[in-house]
Design a protein around this motif. Structure first.
Motif, PDB file in Angstrom:
ATOM      1  N   UNK A 154       0.865  -1.178   0.000  1.00 55.86           N
ATOM      2  CA  UNK A 154       0.000   0.000   0.000  1.00 55.86           C
ATOM      3  C   UNK A 154       0.901   1.226   0.000  1.00 55.86           C
ATOM      4  N   UNK A 155       0.846   2.066  -1.036  1.00 58.93           N
ATOM      5  CA  UNK A 155       1.756   3.217  -1.129  1.00 58.93           C
ATOM      6  C   UNK A 155       1.236   4.434  -0.360  1.00 58.93           C
ATOM      7  N   UNK A 156       2.141   5.386  -0.129  1.00 57.07           N
ATOM      8  CA  UNK A 156       1.802   6.715   0.414  1.00 57.07           C
ATOM      9  C   UNK A 156       1.071   6.635   1.742  1.00 57.07           C
ATOM     10  N   UNK A 157       1.615   5.859   2.658  1.00 56.83           N
ATOM     11  CA  UNK A 157       1.038   5.753   4.002  1.00 56.83           C
ATOM     12  C   UNK A 157       1.799   6.716   4.915  1.00 56.83           C
ATOM     13  N   UNK A 158       1.080   7.638   5.530  1.00 56.92           N
ATOM     14  CA  UNK A 158       1.718   8.646   6.380  1.00 56.92           C
ATOM     15  C   UNK A 158       2.248   7.996   7.659  1.00 56.92           C
ATOM     16  N   UNK A 159       3.477   8.329   8.077  1.00 62.84           N
ATOM     17  CA  UNK A 159       4.031   7.759   9.319  1.00 62.84           C
ATOM     18  C   UNK A 159       3.399   8.412  10.544  1.00 62.84           C
ATOM     19  N   UNK A 160       2.311   7.839  10.989  1.00 58.17           N
ATOM     20  CA  UNK A 160       1.520   8.446  12.061  1.00 58.17           C
ATOM     21  C   UNK A 160       1.979   8.034  13.452  1.00 58.17           C
ATOM     22  N   UNK A 161       3.099   7.364  13.556  1.00 60.71           N
ATOM     23  CA  UNK A 161       3.592   6.913  14.854  1.00 60.71           C
ATOM     24  C   UNK A 161       3.296   5.445  15.087  1.00 60.71           C
ATOM     25  N   UNK A 162       2.053   5.055  14.875  1.00 61.31           N
ATOM     26  CA  UNK A 162       1.649   3.648  14.990  1.00 61.31           C
ATOM     27  C   UNK A 162       0.601   3.374  13.914  1.00 61.31           C
ATOM     28  N   UNK A 163       0.826   2.321  13.154  1.00 61.58           N
ATOM     29  CA  UNK A 163      -0.083   1.941  12.068  1.00 61.58           C
ATOM     30  C   UNK A 163      -0.661   0.569  12.370  1.00 61.58           C
ATOM     31  N   UNK A 164      -1.977   0.471  12.346  1.00 60.45           N
ATOM     32  CA  UNK A 164      -2.679  -0.799  12.548  1.00 60.45           C
ATOM     33  C   UNK A 164      -3.259  -1.260  11.218  1.00 60.45           C
ATOM     34  N   UNK A 165      -3.029  -2.514  10.880  1.00 58.64           N
ATOM     35  CA  UNK A 165      -3.558  -3.101   9.638  1.00 58.64           C
ATOM     36  C   UNK A 165      -4.502  -4.235   9.990  1.00 58.64           C
ATOM     37  N   UNK A 166      -5.680  -4.218   9.395  1.00 55.92           N
ATOM     38  CA  UNK A 166      -6.652  -5.289   9.592  1.00 55.92           C
ATOM     39  C   UNK A 166      -6.959  -5.927   8.237  1.00 55.92           C
ATOM     40  N   UNK A 167      -6.854  -7.243   8.175  1.00 58.49           N
ATOM     41  CA  UNK A 167      -7.084  -8.004   6.940  1.00 58.49           C
ATOM     42  C   UNK A 167      -8.385  -8.761   7.068  1.00 58.49           C
ATOM     43  N   UNK A 168      -9.255  -8.616   6.081  1.00 59.52           N
ATOM     44  CA  UNK A 168     -10.518  -9.355   6.026  1.00 59.52           C
ATOM     45  C   UNK A 168     -10.530 -10.205   4.761  1.00 59.52           C
ATOM     46  N   UNK A 169     -10.712 -11.512   4.913  1.00 53.82           N
ATOM     47  CA  UNK A 169     -10.740 -12.454   3.792  1.00 53.82           C
ATOM     48  C   UNK A 169     -12.144 -13.047   3.709  1.00 53.82           C
ATOM     49  N   UNK A 170     -12.797 -12.829   2.578  1.00 57.77           N
ATOM     50  CA  UNK A 170     -14.147 -13.354   2.350  1.00 57.77           C
ATOM     51  C   UNK A 170     -14.085 -14.344   1.193  1.00 57.77           C
ATOM     52  N   UNK A 171     -14.362 -15.592   1.478  1.00 58.03           N
ATOM     53  CA  UNK A 171     -14.254 -16.647   0.477  1.00 58.03           C
ATOM     54  C   UNK A 171     -15.597 -17.335   0.278  1.00 58.03           C
ATOM     55  N   UNK A 172     -15.626 -18.133  -0.773  1.00 57.88           N
ATOM     56  CA  UNK A 172     -16.794 -18.956  -1.066  1.00 57.88           C
ATOM     57  C   UNK A 172     -16.325 -20.242  -1.715  1.00 57.88           C
TER      58      UNK A 172
END
Length: 384
Positions: free
Chosen positions: A284-302
């Protein structure tokens, strides 16, 4: 050894596997009363109908593998079956010699699994199959095919009575071992394999299950915080169920106090075979360094047939992203402000000191002096 173990140990041997890609409907199959007639049916040589394949006359062996019948190709790309435990069928695989010289090919079946990057991979040749590859029998191991000809080779697929329900992927393979010259002139023995996929669904309870087994973040912190740096997200998705699944995923990024910092595009999850795990990477480009970055991944399958719901899989992780460039700039700015303030204060004190020297202390030659109180008291005492 599980398929996941084989993925780690044998995937390096699988680069020579070429498989047909699009999924197709299942061919018609016989009922459970069919015997072992396939063992007695001879392969029938048939002249190739395609003239374009014969126009390129190249020296190296070339061949193709496709689902067929005793009367010729079925037009399908994969073998797709829906059978019950204990059921047996007969089918055919067409092997075509596309080269100018006769070729001899080993023909056999094996199991399939996902390689780490999600590709449809096969067990190494030396590894004995234990699933659908072990349930398929070809009358003989080796076949010689004349130039411009095709053999329709019969095989028998017998599902064990105790087979587990769900999907059992594999392939029918035609292979040749050749000697090639390496980059440094050394002789290297390479097995070239071409196969047609086998998708077998054994009837019974369907239990789809997908889990995110790992999530790692790596942030490339820029010197200049604007517009930001690249955040690389590496994650593993495992199919813990008994059927094939596919789907979509997305990554959301947040900073302190839940501030949104960005998100990924919609990610295509490759077809996941049962008991397989894939390793995927998104940037993911151009992410501002905000001190702490949290990433959440959601996978939806069928499920591939879209008949059964699959619970979504989620996972989160965080990393530090200190805006060093911004902090250095702010530090320099604060230092400059303090320095200016100190210099101005010193200058003011110096000016006040200079003004005090000019007006506050009388010189010895300057006019009449006013007597002090002590002088007045001494004079009074002397007069009295």
């Amino acid at each position: 050894m599980s398929h996941r173990d084989l993925l780690r140990t044998g995937v390096g041997l699988l680069a020579v596997v070429a498989l047909t890609l699009p999924a197709v409907a299942a061919p018609a199959v016989a009922g459970p009363g069919v015997g072992r007639a396939a063992d007695a049916v001879a392969a029938r040589p048939v002249a190739l109908q395609s003239s374009t394949a014969l126009t390129a006359r190249r020296e190296e062996p070339r061949w193709s593998v496709q689902p067929s019948s005793k009367n010729g190709p079925t037009g399908k790309n994969h073998f797709v079956y829906d059978l019950a435990p204990g059921e047996q069928i007969i089918d055919y695989v067409g092997i075509s010699n596309l080269g100018p010289a006769p070729i001899t090919l080993d023909t056999y079946a094996t199991d399939a699994f996902n390689s780490e990057d999600g590709a449809y991979a096969l067990l190494p040749t030396a590894e004995e199959p234990r699933d659908v590859g072990a349930w398929i029998r070809v009358p003989q191991r080796s076949y010689t095919i004349a130039p411009g000809k095709r053999l329709d080779v019969p095989f028998t697929l017998r599902v064990p009575a105790n087979a587990e329900p769900g999907d059992h992927p594999g392939a029918v393979v035609a292979a040749m071992t050749v000697t090639e010259t390496g980059n440094e002139g050394q002789q290297v023995t390479v097995e070239r394999r071409i196969g047609a996929r086998v998708y077998l669904r054994v009837s019974g309870p369907v239990e789809p299950s997908v889990q995110v087994t790992g999530l790692e973040l790596r942030y490339d912190n820029p010197v200049v915080p604007f517009p930001g740096g690249d955040l690389t997200v590496t994650y593993r998705v495992a199919n813990l169920g008994n059927v094939r699944v596919t789907g979509k995923a997305r990554i959301q990024l947040k900073g302190p106090l839940g501030i949104r910092l960005g998100h990924s595009e919609v990610i295509d999850i490759p077809e996941l075979l049962p008991d397989s795990e894939v390793r995927l990477t998104s940037t993911i480009p151009d992410v501002f360094p905000a001190g702490r970055i949290s990433a959440s991944l959601a996978v939806n399958t069928e499920t591939v047939d879209k008949k059964d719901p699959v619970p979504s899989a989620n996972r989160a992780a965080a990393t530090s992203a200190v805006p060093w460039g911004l902090l250095i700039f702010l530090g320099a700015l604060v230092t400059a402000v303090i320095l200016v303030f100190v210099l101005r204060r010193r200058r003011r004190r110096l000016l006040l000191a200079i003004a005090g020297d000019d007006d506050g202390v009388p010189g010895s030659a300057g006019g009449d002096q006013t007597p002090t109180a002590s002088t007045g008291r001494r004079a009074t005492a002397a007069t009295g």
